[in-house]
Scaffold this active site. Sequence first.
Site, PDB file in Angstrom:
ATOM      1  N   LYS A 156      40.544  50.841  41.523  1.00 26.13           N
ATOM      2  CA  LYS A 156      41.485  50.054  42.328  1.00 26.13           C
ATOM      3  C   LYS A 156      42.000  50.921  43.473  1.00 26.13           C
ATOM      4  O   LYS A 156      42.437  52.056  43.256  1.00 26.13           O
ATOM      5  CB  LYS A 156      42.686  49.624  41.470  1.00 26.13           C
ATOM      6  CG  LYS A 156      42.414  48.420  40.638  1.00 26.13           C
ATOM      7  CD  LYS A 156      42.286  47.192  41.489  1.00 26.13           C
ATOM      8  CE  LYS A 156      41.664  46.067  40.684  1.00 26.13           C
ATOM      9  NZ  LYS A 156      41.270  44.951  41.530  1.00 26.13           N
ATOM     10  N   LYS A 211      32.945  35.606  38.475  1.00 25.10           N
ATOM     11  CA  LYS A 211      33.832  35.591  37.308  1.00 25.10           C
ATOM     12  C   LYS A 211      33.793  34.210  36.669  1.00 25.10           C
ATOM     13  O   LYS A 211      33.958  33.192  37.354  1.00 25.10           O
ATOM     14  CB  LYS A 211      35.260  35.938  37.733  1.00 25.10           C
ATOM     15  CG  LYS A 211      35.365  37.371  38.280  1.00 25.10           C
ATOM     16  CD  LYS A 211      36.728  37.670  38.833  1.00 25.10           C
ATOM     17  CE  LYS A 211      36.716  39.025  39.499  1.00 25.10           C
ATOM     18  NZ  LYS A 211      37.387  40.060  38.715  1.00 25.10           N
ATOM     19  N   ASP A 214      37.784  48.657  44.818  1.00 24.40           N
ATOM     20  CA  ASP A 214      38.192  47.260  44.995  1.00 24.40           C
ATOM     21  C   ASP A 214      39.555  47.255  45.675  1.00 24.40           C
ATOM     22  O   ASP A 214      40.520  47.783  45.127  1.00 24.40           O
ATOM     23  CB  ASP A 214      38.271  46.558  43.636  1.00 24.40           C
ATOM     24  CG  ASP A 214      38.545  45.055  43.781  1.00 24.40           C
ATOM     25  OD1 ASP A 214      38.438  44.346  42.765  1.00 24.40           O
ATOM     26  OD2 ASP A 214      38.863  44.597  44.892  1.00 24.40           O
TER      27      ASP A 214
HETATM   28  O1  164 Z   1      35.598  44.446  37.832  1.00 25.89           O
HETATM   29  C1  164 Z   1      36.192  45.174  37.011  1.00 25.89           C
HETATM   30  O2  164 Z   1      35.893  46.366  36.806  1.00 25.89           O
HETATM   31  C2  164 Z   1      37.343  44.650  36.188  1.00 25.89           C
HETATM   32  C3  164 Z   1      37.904  43.348  36.645  1.00 25.89           C
HETATM   33  C4  164 Z   1      38.768  43.502  37.867  1.00 25.89           C
HETATM   34  O3  164 Z   1      38.688  44.484  38.567  1.00 25.89           O
HETATM   35  C5  164 Z   1      39.695  42.448  38.193  1.00 25.89           C
HETATM   36  C6  164 Z   1      40.014  41.500  37.285  1.00 25.89           C
HETATM   37  C7  164 Z   1      40.937  40.477  37.590  1.00 25.89           C
HETATM   38  C8  164 Z   1      41.542  40.445  38.797  1.00 25.89           C
HETATM   39  C9  164 Z   1      41.449  41.564  39.718  1.00 25.89           C
HETATM   40  O4  164 Z   1      42.569  42.369  39.616  1.00 25.89           O
HETATM   41  C10 164 Z   1      40.258  42.462  39.543  1.00 25.89           C
HETATM   42  C11 164 Z   1      39.268  42.135  40.629  1.00 25.89           C
HETATM   43  O5  164 Z   1      39.716  41.837  41.755  1.00 25.89           O
HETATM   44  O6  164 Z   1      38.045  42.227  40.439  1.00 25.89           O
HETATM   45 MG    MG Z   2      37.846  42.224  42.700  1.00 23.48          MG
END
Ligand code: 164
Ligand code: MG
EC number: 4.2.1.113
Length: 359
Positions: A136, A235, A164
Amino acid sequence: MAVTAFPDRSGKNDGMSSAHPDPTGTDLVLPSVDELLESAMVVALPMRRRFRGITVREAMIFRGPAGWGEFAPFVEYDDSESAWWLAAGIEAAYLGPPPPPLRDRVAINATVPAVPAVDVPDVLAGFPGAQAAKVKVAEPGCSLEEEVARVEAVRALIPTVRVDANARWGVEEAVTAIRAFGELEYVEQPCASVEELAAVRAAVDTPIAADESIRRAADPMRVVRAGAADVAILKVAPLGGMRRVLALAREIPMDVVVSSALDTAVGISAGLATAAALPGQPRACGLGTGSLFVTDVAPPNPPIAGELPVARVEPTTAMASVASPDRVQWWTRRLRRCHELLSSGRHPATGSPGGGLSG
Ligand SMILES: O=C(O)CCC(=O)C1=CC=C[C@@H](O)[C@@H]1C(=O)O
Ligand SMILES: [Mg+2]
């Protein structure tokens, strides 16, 4: 009436997108909300670290003839967006996973919240054997230097690094940050708009992944038509189910990465079943977020050699932190509103001619 593949979400057309009808489509009648509520449980899962601005993940799970389904749109989502998540939960509980599973284990990436670099080894210990890590970044209150240090601490242990930004940068800020991070597998959603993604993609060599531009878009294919990304993050819950994700994956001419919506073990099992049905050699999936929970709705299921088994989940309330009565009531009301949207047949997740989840 079959469960459709991927109807157009824009609401402009009353038919399907060009997605092929799901060859395994099975008739499905929308269960009544009272039937869903008979087995529904609302949990509040404590998290090891703040992720996506929360430290407790609320979710509703319910049981159907095919197993358990999850309804857990983030609390700030409106009913129209949340109804897609309900469609996904009903598909899992009443249809079950789509055939054919092509593998019984799925490689997952480590997921690193916006932690100080010094905490990175402890976070990565929750993802043993992971060969890729997603970090993140663009966290409010974090300096670029702190985020570079976080990325470098991850790369020292797992060389294949994704970041991300959750759409938080402008174009210039994104280009500056991407250049500061060095070698990356890809950058996920650096900016909010498709146009900004395209501008960043033109300015850097690092591949761009689209997440919110797909899962929160009226037309998930627009980012594809605009040539604004190299990788699609898909997702299950926000996109309305496993079959819709697979139909979208067939439509999208780029690598897809199935990722979690910070689901409980129930939602993760749907993500794993989806990833297991993807042809080819999928990249590591963002389905390891169970490691972020202190307790889940099923026993701990840490990755082995960076992989998770594809399996049904049998929740036990003993494993979960059942939510407070006022939160159960909030989720019950939300379920009723979203179920009403689906049973009206006007929501794009249902009722589309040629099939759909409809009342
Ligand atoms: O992709 C991953 O490693 C885990 C999932 C992830 O990062 C997320 C899950 C749910 C919402 C978001 O905060 C985030 C994303 O943006 O991909
Ligand atoms: Mg994401």
